[in-house]
Design an enzyme around this catalytic site. Structure first.
Site, PDB file in Angstrom:
ATOM      1  N   ARG A   1       0.913  -1.167  -0.331  1.00 14.68           N
ATOM      2  CA  ARG A   1      -0.133  -0.062  -0.123  1.00 14.68           C
ATOM      3  C   ARG A   1       1.090   1.048   0.031  1.00 14.68           C
ATOM      4  O   ARG A   1       1.961   1.074   0.172  1.00 14.68           O
ATOM      5  CB  ARG A   1      -0.982  -0.183   1.208  1.00 14.68           C
ATOM      6  N   GLY A   2       0.343   2.349   0.076  1.00 11.80           N
ATOM      7  CA  GLY A   2       1.163   3.632  -0.084  1.00 11.80           C
ATOM      8  C   GLY A   2       1.349   3.945  -1.747  1.00 11.80           C
ATOM      9  O   GLY A   2       1.712   3.131  -2.424  1.00 11.80           O
ATOM     10  N   ALA A   3       1.137   5.215  -2.209  1.00 12.38           N
ATOM     11  CA  ALA A   3       1.085   5.748  -3.523  1.00 12.38           C
ATOM     12  C   ALA A   3       2.210   5.116  -4.377  1.00 12.38           C
ATOM     13  O   ALA A   3       2.072   4.636  -5.304  1.00 12.38           O
ATOM     14  CB  ALA A   3       0.825   7.096  -3.627  1.00 12.38           C
TER      15      ALA A   3
ATOM     16  N   ARG B   1      -7.085  -0.114  -6.796  1.00 12.66           N
ATOM     17  CA  ARG B   1      -7.385   0.701  -5.750  1.00 12.66           C
ATOM     18  C   ARG B   1      -7.438   2.121  -6.228  1.00 12.66           C
ATOM     19  O   ARG B   1      -6.602   2.724  -7.228  1.00 12.66           O
ATOM     20  CB  ARG B   1      -6.393   0.868  -4.550  1.00 12.66           C
TER      21      ARG B   1
ATOM     22  N   GLN C   1      -2.211   2.657  10.323  1.00 12.71           N
ATOM     23  CA  GLN C   1      -0.824   2.688   9.431  1.00 12.71           C
ATOM     24  C   GLN C   1       0.238   3.413  10.187  1.00 12.71           C
ATOM     25  O   GLN C   1       1.644   3.201  10.097  1.00 12.71           O
ATOM     26  CB  GLN C   1      -0.930   3.086   7.815  1.00 12.71           C
TER      27      GLN C   1
ATOM     28  N   ASP D   1      -2.000  10.776  -1.944  1.00 15.55           N
ATOM     29  CA  ASP D   1      -2.276   9.787  -3.013  1.00 15.55           C
ATOM     30  C   ASP D   1      -2.510  10.455  -4.292  1.00 15.55           C
ATOM     31  O   ASP D   1      -2.440   9.447  -5.592  1.00 15.55           O
ATOM     32  CB  ASP D   1      -3.305   9.137  -2.436  1.00 15.55           C
TER      33      ASP D   1
ATOM     34  N   ASN E   1      -5.515  12.501   0.574  1.00 17.64           N
ATOM     35  CA  ASN E   1      -4.458  11.792   1.359  1.00 17.64           C
ATOM     36  C   ASN E   1      -5.251  10.925   2.365  1.00 17.64           C
ATOM     37  O   ASN E   1      -6.684  11.222   2.247  1.00 17.64           O
ATOM     38  CB  ASN E   1      -3.370  12.598   2.005  1.00 17.64           C
ATOM     39  N   LYS E   2      -4.620   9.960   3.308  1.00 18.81           N
ATOM     40  CA  LYS E   2      -5.246   9.337   4.053  1.00 18.81           C
ATOM     41  C   LYS E   2      -6.445  10.185   4.908  1.00 18.81           C
ATOM     42  O   LYS E   2      -6.164  11.273   5.423  1.00 18.81           O
ATOM     43  CB  LYS E   2      -4.311   8.520   4.973  1.00 18.81           C
TER      44      LYS E   2
HETATM   45  O1  MRU Z   1      -4.539   3.324   2.303  1.00 18.92           O
HETATM   46  P1  MRU Z   1      -3.052   3.593   2.279  1.00 18.92           P
HETATM   47  O2  MRU Z   1      -2.183   3.052   3.246  1.00 18.92           O
HETATM   48  O3  MRU Z   1      -2.486   2.893   0.788  1.00 18.92           O
HETATM   49  O4  MRU Z   1      -2.781   5.107   2.172  1.00 18.92           O
HETATM   50  C1  MRU Z   1      -1.762   5.542   2.352  1.00 18.92           C
HETATM   51  C2  MRU Z   1      -1.753   7.072   2.400  1.00 18.92           C
HETATM   52  O5  MRU Z   1      -2.782   7.608   2.252  1.00 18.92           O
HETATM   53  C3  MRU Z   1      -0.568   7.745   3.072  1.00 18.92           C
HETATM   54  O6  MRU Z   1      -1.306   8.884   3.992  1.00 18.92           O
HETATM   55  C4  MRU Z   1       0.489   8.425   2.455  1.00 18.92           C
HETATM   56  O7  MRU Z   1       0.528   9.606   2.723  1.00 18.92           O
HETATM   57  C5  MRU Z   1      -0.017   8.430   0.990  1.00 18.92           C
HETATM   58  S1  MRU Z   1       0.948   7.297   0.313  1.00 18.92           S
HETATM   59  C6  MRU Z   1       2.400   8.095   0.086  1.00 18.92           C
END
Ligand code: MRU
Length: 367
Positions: free
Chosen positions: A52-54, A95, A200, A241, A252-253
């Site tokens: 996971r993570g962009a 995703r 996370q 993201d 973002n998250k």
């Molecule tokens: O759902 P995830 O764990 O894939 O989301 C990740 C995030 O949103 C993080 O906050 C992150 O900043 C983005 S990925 C670099």
């Protein structure tokens, strides 16, 4: 350097035609790898958050496309193109919120178009995927250089979710200036939002920072406002993201927007750190960003390892029978963001469009 800090989150084993991933579902309790040997398995690893993570999802998608291309048998370019379209769709749709997988897939496809046979296109696909992964590391390293000035000795930092090396191939975006400042001998303290519902921050960012020896504390998501009010946070840095090149809005998250509002209320600088693959030059407004709606289960319960056991178990926290709502991301408006730290410099979010020629958006259509 321990084994855990010296390996990449995502890599490719060309002999096995496999994508090799750190299994992030098991961290921080177990450190294990998973190898996906088929593009559908690779897409599933993105969907189920093994990876996971962009940036990490971007590299995984790039390798997944190369993997799918290399698995094709035959020399008919028309059939090969049909097969690639299926592979692309499967990986791109795994995703929806992060734009990096789509940008990564497009860069691999563009590189492949120089080949005139199936075999040359297969070779070009893997070269391009490796290039994307290398660039991800180089971009994060450059973010560290550009962001270092915002982290003088003694800085107390707040971060949300995980935009560390586990969210990329290595280094991380939001963590890059933190690691650079730590390596320069500056004393820092990082507050990691736990980041419900999947935690996370508590599980992945805290694990990474421990591995790197960076002092940190995990805080409940609701504690940040109190710490800001008491003057205990100097700067906020998060990843993203998807950042809209046209408006500077940042997806973002979930919970990032809340922290940006709090930071503005307390006049604390709020930075967003991104590689160029996180820029979206097409969408015209934040409301067009697809926000992933995840299973209500994640909100209603939690995962953890019971004392004395090794395996994680899920427990229900919420009232039995109560439903939940679980949007995975939110959108922070440009006006709440002090600066976007990129590999080529730091920009006001509203200035991204004007700077698109430096930021890889030169082909973006003007309004
Ligand atoms: O759902 P995830 O764990 O894939 O989301 C990740 C995030 O949103 C993080 O906050 C992150 O900043 C983005 S990925 C670099």
């Amino acid at each position: 350097m321990s084994r855990e800090t010296s390996v990449r989150t995502v890599r490719f084993d060309s002999r096995q035609n496999a994508v090799v991933l750190i299994d992030q579902r098991r961290l921080p309790h177990e450190f294990q790898f998973v190898a996906t040997t088929d593009f559908r398995e690779t897409a599933e690893a993105i969907r189920d958050m093994t990876v996971r993570g962009a940036g990490a999802m971007g590299a995984t998608a790039a390798y997944g496309l190369a993997q799918g291309a290399r698995a094709f048998r035959g020399s008919d370019l028309g059939r090969f193109a049909g097969h690639l379209a299926t592979v692309y769709r499967e990986l791109a749709e795994a995703r929806p919120t992060a734009v990096d997988p789509v940008n990564a897939l497009d860069s691999v496809l563009a590189a492949m178009s120089a080949g005139t046979t199936v075999a040359t296109q297969q070779a070009l696909a893997l070269d391009a995927a490796e290039r994307f992964a290398e660039e991800d590391v180089a971009h994060c390293t450059a973010i560290g250089r550009h962001g270092l000035k915002f982290f003088p000795d003694g800085t107390r930092v707040l971060t949300h979710c995980n935009a560390g090396r586990l969210a990329f191939v290595d280094v991380g975006s939001a963590t890059a200036p933190i690691y650079a400042a730590h390596a320069a001998g500056r004393r820092l303290h990082v507050f990691c939002d736990e980041t419900r519902p999947r935690c996370q921050g508590a599980s992945l960012t805290a694990w990474e920072l421990s591995q790197a020896g960076v002092p940190h504390s995990i805080i409940a998501d609701n504690a940040a406002g109190h710490l800001m009010q008491r003057g205990e946070i100097d700067v906020v840095i998060v990843g993203a993201d998807r950042v809209l090149g046209r408006t500077g809005e940042v997806a973002n998250k979930i919970g990032t927007y809340t922290k940006a509002v709090l930071a503005a209320r307390h006049r604390i600088p709020f930075y967003v750190a991104i590689p160029l693959s996180t820029l979206d030059w097409n969408l015209r407004r934040g409301t067009e960003i697809p926000i992933e709606e995840r299973a209500e289960d994640e909100v209603l319960g939690a995962w953890g390892v019971p004392t004395g056991k090794r395996r994680a178990e899920r427990v229900r926290i919420a009232n039995p029978g109560s439903p939940a709502r679980n949007p995975g991301f939110d959108v922070t408006p440009a006006e709440l963001i002090t600066g976007v730290i990129t590999p080529v410099g730091v920009f006001r979010p509203e200035a991204l469009w004007k700077m698109r020629h430096r930021l890889g958006g030169e082909t973006a259509q003007t309004r």
